[in-house]
Every structure is written in structure tokens, then in C-alpha cells.
Design a protein around this motif. Sequence first.
Motif, PDB file in Angstrom:
ATOM      1  N   THR A 128      -5.145 -13.745-108.196  1.00  0.00           N
ATOM      2  CA  THR A 128      -4.859 -15.170-108.090  1.00  0.00           C
ATOM      3  C   THR A 128      -5.872 -15.885-107.208  1.00  0.00           C
ATOM      4  N   SER A 129      -6.121 -17.139-107.550  1.00  0.00           N
ATOM      5  CA  SER A 129      -6.984 -18.008-106.767  1.00  0.00           C
ATOM      6  C   SER A 129      -6.336 -19.386-106.694  1.00  0.00           C
ATOM      7  N   ILE A 130      -6.477 -20.050-105.549  1.00  0.00           N
ATOM      8  CA  ILE A 130      -5.906 -21.380-105.344  1.00  0.00           C
ATOM      9  C   ILE A 130      -7.038 -22.387-105.175  1.00  0.00           C
ATOM     10  N   PHE A 131      -6.987 -23.461-105.912  1.00  0.00           N
ATOM     11  CA  PHE A 131      -7.950 -24.550-105.841  1.00  0.00           C
ATOM     12  C   PHE A 131      -7.702 -25.341-104.563  1.00  0.00           C
ATOM     13  N   VAL A 132      -8.714 -25.425-103.679  1.00  0.00           N
ATOM     14  CA  VAL A 132      -8.527 -26.106-102.397  1.00  0.00           C
ATOM     15  C   VAL A 132      -9.718 -27.007-102.078  1.00  0.00           C
ATOM     16  N   ASP A 133      -9.448 -28.039-101.302  1.00  0.00           N
ATOM     17  CA  ASP A 133     -10.516 -28.859-100.740  1.00  0.00           C
ATOM     18  C   ASP A 133     -11.179 -28.083 -99.604  1.00  0.00           C
ATOM     19  N   PRO A 134     -12.382 -28.494 -99.182  1.00  0.00           N
ATOM     20  CA  PRO A 134     -13.043 -27.813 -98.068  1.00  0.00           C
ATOM     21  C   PRO A 134     -12.402 -28.171 -96.736  1.00  0.00           C
ATOM     22  N   ASP A 135     -11.193 -27.703 -96.552  1.00  0.00           N
ATOM     23  CA  ASP A 135     -10.365 -28.032 -95.400  1.00  0.00           C
ATOM     24  C   ASP A 135      -9.905 -26.715 -94.776  1.00  0.00           C
ATOM     25  N   THR A 136     -10.341 -26.437 -93.564  1.00  0.00           N
ATOM     26  CA  THR A 136     -10.044 -25.145 -92.956  1.00  0.00           C
ATOM     27  C   THR A 136      -8.542 -24.928 -92.767  1.00  0.00           C
ATOM     28  N   GLU A 137      -7.805 -26.003 -92.498  1.00  0.00           N
ATOM     29  CA  GLU A 137      -6.362 -25.855 -92.325  1.00  0.00           C
ATOM     30  C   GLU A 137      -5.701 -25.406 -93.627  1.00  0.00           C
ATOM     31  N   MET A 138      -6.129 -25.987 -94.753  1.00  0.00           N
ATOM     32  CA  MET A 138      -5.552 -25.604 -96.035  1.00  0.00           C
ATOM     33  C   MET A 138      -5.896 -24.154 -96.379  1.00  0.00           C
ATOM     34  N   ILE A 139      -7.076 -23.715 -95.971  1.00  0.00           N
ATOM     35  CA  ILE A 139      -7.471 -22.335 -96.220  1.00  0.00           C
ATOM     36  C   ILE A 139      -6.666 -21.377 -95.346  1.00  0.00           C
ATOM     37  N   GLU A 140      -6.450 -21.748 -94.102  1.00  0.00           N
ATOM     38  CA  GLU A 140      -5.635 -20.919 -93.218  1.00  0.00           C
ATOM     39  C   GLU A 140      -4.224 -20.744 -93.767  1.00  0.00           C
ATOM     40  N   HIS A 141      -3.653 -21.823 -94.281  1.00  0.00           N
ATOM     41  CA  HIS A 141      -2.293 -21.738 -94.816  1.00  0.00           C
ATOM     42  C   HIS A 141      -2.260 -21.035 -96.175  1.00  0.00           C
ATOM     43  N   ALA A 142      -3.379 -21.030 -96.883  1.00  0.00           N
ATOM     44  CA  ALA A 142      -3.431 -20.323 -98.163  1.00  0.00           C
ATOM     45  C   ALA A 142      -3.170 -18.832 -97.993  1.00  0.00           C
ATOM     46  N   VAL A 143      -3.563 -18.291 -96.860  1.00  0.00           N
ATOM     47  CA  VAL A 143      -3.365 -16.866 -96.598  1.00  0.00           C
ATOM     48  C   VAL A 143      -1.896 -16.479 -96.740  1.00  0.00           C
ATOM     49  N   TYR A 144      -1.009 -17.363 -96.295  1.00  0.00           N
ATOM     50  CA  TYR A 144       0.413 -17.032 -96.253  1.00  0.00           C
ATOM     51  C   TYR A 144       1.079 -17.095 -97.624  1.00  0.00           C
ATOM     52  N   THR A 145       0.356 -17.558 -98.625  1.00  0.00           N
ATOM     53  CA  THR A 145       0.904 -17.573 -99.980  1.00  0.00           C
ATOM     54  C   THR A 145       0.731 -16.243-100.690  1.00  0.00           C
ATOM     55  N   GLY A 146      -0.139 -15.390-100.155  1.00  0.00           N
ATOM     56  CA  GLY A 146      -0.416 -14.112-100.793  1.00  0.00           C
ATOM     57  C   GLY A 146      -1.549 -14.152-101.795  1.00  0.00           C
ATOM     58  N   THR A 147      -2.249 -15.276-101.892  1.00  0.00           N
ATOM     59  CA  THR A 147      -3.346 -15.380-102.853  1.00  0.00           C
ATOM     60  C   THR A 147      -4.487 -14.431-102.493  1.00  0.00           C
ATOM     61  N   ASP A 148      -5.240 -14.045-103.513  1.00  0.00           N
ATOM     62  CA  ASP A 148      -6.407 -13.189-103.300  1.00  0.00           C
ATOM     63  C   ASP A 148      -7.649 -14.003-102.943  1.00  0.00           C
ATOM     64  N   ARG A 149      -7.750 -15.178-103.558  1.00  0.00           N
ATOM     65  CA  ARG A 149      -8.943 -15.999-103.388  1.00  0.00           C
ATOM     66  C   ARG A 149      -8.562 -17.469-103.249  1.00  0.00           C
ATOM     67  N   VAL A 150      -9.508 -18.247-102.767  1.00  0.00           N
ATOM     68  CA  VAL A 150      -9.440 -19.702-102.881  1.00  0.00           C
ATOM     69  C   VAL A 150     -10.688 -20.160-103.622  1.00  0.00           C
ATOM     70  N   GLU A 151     -10.546 -21.235-104.370  1.00  0.00           N
ATOM     71  CA  GLU A 151     -11.696 -21.836-105.052  1.00  0.00           C
ATOM     72  C   GLU A 151     -11.979 -23.193-104.419  1.00  0.00           C
ATOM     73  N   LEU A 152     -13.163 -23.339-103.853  1.00  0.00           N
ATOM     74  CA  LEU A 152     -13.540 -24.607-103.239  1.00  0.00           C
ATOM     75  C   LEU A 152     -13.785 -25.660-104.312  1.00  0.00           C
ATOM     76  N   TYR A 153     -13.133 -26.798-104.160  1.00  0.00           N
ATOM     77  CA  TYR A 153     -13.341 -27.949-105.041  1.00  0.00           C
ATOM     78  C   TYR A 153     -14.626 -28.643-104.596  1.00  0.00           C
ATOM     79  N   THR A 154     -15.675 -28.564-105.411  1.00  0.00           N
ATOM     80  CA  THR A 154     -17.026 -28.928-104.976  1.00  0.00           C
ATOM     81  C   THR A 154     -17.495 -30.310-105.437  1.00  0.00           C
ATOM     82  N   GLU A 155     -16.599 -31.155-105.905  1.00  0.00           N
ATOM     83  CA  GLU A 155     -17.026 -32.490-106.337  1.00  0.00           C
ATOM     84  C   GLU A 155     -17.654 -33.269-105.179  1.00  0.00           C
ATOM     85  N   GLY A 156     -17.093 -33.140-103.975  1.00  0.00           N
ATOM     86  CA  GLY A 156     -17.644 -33.841-102.826  1.00  0.00           C
ATOM     87  C   GLY A 156     -19.058 -33.390-102.494  1.00  0.00           C
ATOM     88  N   TYR A 157     -19.303 -32.114-102.642  1.00  0.00           N
ATOM     89  CA  TYR A 157     -20.662 -31.593-102.443  1.00  0.00           C
ATOM     90  C   TYR A 157     -21.613 -32.160-103.485  1.00  0.00           C
TER      91      TYR A 157
END
Length: 240
Positions: A128-157
Motif C-alpha cells: 500500500t501507498s498513501i498519496f500525501v502532500d510534502p508535509d512532514t506531519e502528514m508523513i509522520e502520521h502516515a506511519v500509524y496507518t500501517g502503510t508501506d509507502r507514501v507517494e509525494l504529490y509533486t504538482e507544487g514542485y
Amino acid sequence: MIRLSVNINKIATLRNARGGNLPDVQQVAVDCQRFGAQGITVHPRPDERHIRYKDVELLRPLVTTEFNIEGNPIPKFIDLVLQHKPDQVTLVPDDPDQLTSDHGWDTKKHKTFLTDVIGRFKEAGIRTSIFVDPDTEMIEHAVYTGTDRVELYTEGYASGFKTDPEATIRPFVEAARKAREVGLELNAGHDLNLENLSFFAKNIPWVKEVSIGHALIADALYYGLQNTIQLYLRALRVEG
């Protein structure tokens, strides 16, 4: 090397514009892999305006690299994923009438929901992977969902790249470092193209894969599909 997964939604959009089966979505998936792509991504939406749910069934036995299904985990989507068991499922918080993905999950607010859904997929052996903004807080909380990966939403880049690439990449590097720090693998996608992809890869070389559709298919109109895939693979190579 960062892996390239080709999102073939736009091929389905072109097919659906006229009906029939031209271009052939299944054949394009086979060809993308033959030309060097290391994965195929589809993003079925409830209105089936591009990839149809039936396409997923037809594509599953043809994808011999990595099959990634993206989408909002509504009940119909969850059933589709569990039935066809892709290598990876990417959870995206799309609204039903959304033109394209435009934000990541609030992993703090939706922690319980994401944990339940991800648990079902992991029981079925699906990464599993979760689509996330480049936000460290959202990534920290993603850990607790049990996901394997996060996918950075790169439109802002992508939107800021031409103006100031160094400043634009900075929050993405920070987010990527946080993902690595907390033990999450990393994907990236949205509006990456031949102009901005190499710089992104050089700054965040530990990305596992990028999912690219719209820009790659548009480039294929000029360069041909085989040559375009090779150009994207070349852009992802990080020396040293």
C-alpha cells in the motif's frame, strides 16, 4: 534506479472519445513494458471517464512488471483491488467529480479510516501507498496507518520548477527525508515531465518509483512511445 510506472489513463481517455477499441489500452500496456517501463498504473474513477473497471480485469494478466491501481478507497474500489490483487494500491483522496488529483491525505484526520482499509489490503498481500502532500506531519502520521509507502504529490514542485528549482525542491527533500527517517518507502507523481524529472531524481535518489501519465503520453505524440519511455528512463538515472 528509480522505477518508472506509466499511467495509461490518457490512452483510455482517447479510446473513450470515439468508442470502440482504438487505441487499444491492453496493447499499449504490453508495449510500455516491452519498451522498458517497469510498471503500469491505472486510476479508475467512479464515472469511468478513462480507465474502466473492466479494463483492470483485462489488464491484470498482461502486466508482468508491476501493476499499481490508484484511487479513492470507496467500497467499489476496494472490492476491485481485492478481486484483482495488484502489486500495489495507491490511496488517493479524490472527490467523485474531480478532474485530476489535487491534494494528499490528511493522515491525522483520516487515520482510523486509512488504517482499516490498509489492513484489508495488507491481509491480501498487496503493498500500500498513501498519496500525501510534502508535509512532514502528514508523513509522520502516515506511519500509524500501517502503510508501506507514501507517494509525494509533486504538482507544487512542477509548477514552481521553472521559477526557482532549488527553492521548489526543498520541501520535497525535507518530506522525503522524513519518510526515510520513519521507515516509509517513497513514491512520487503528478506533473513530472522531461523538463523537471532529472532534477527531482538527483535531489531525492531514494525514491522507489514515479508514476507518470499525462506528460509522458503527450510527449509520445512527438517522439513516439518507445523513444519517450527511454527518454524518461534516462532522466531517472542518477549517476554515482
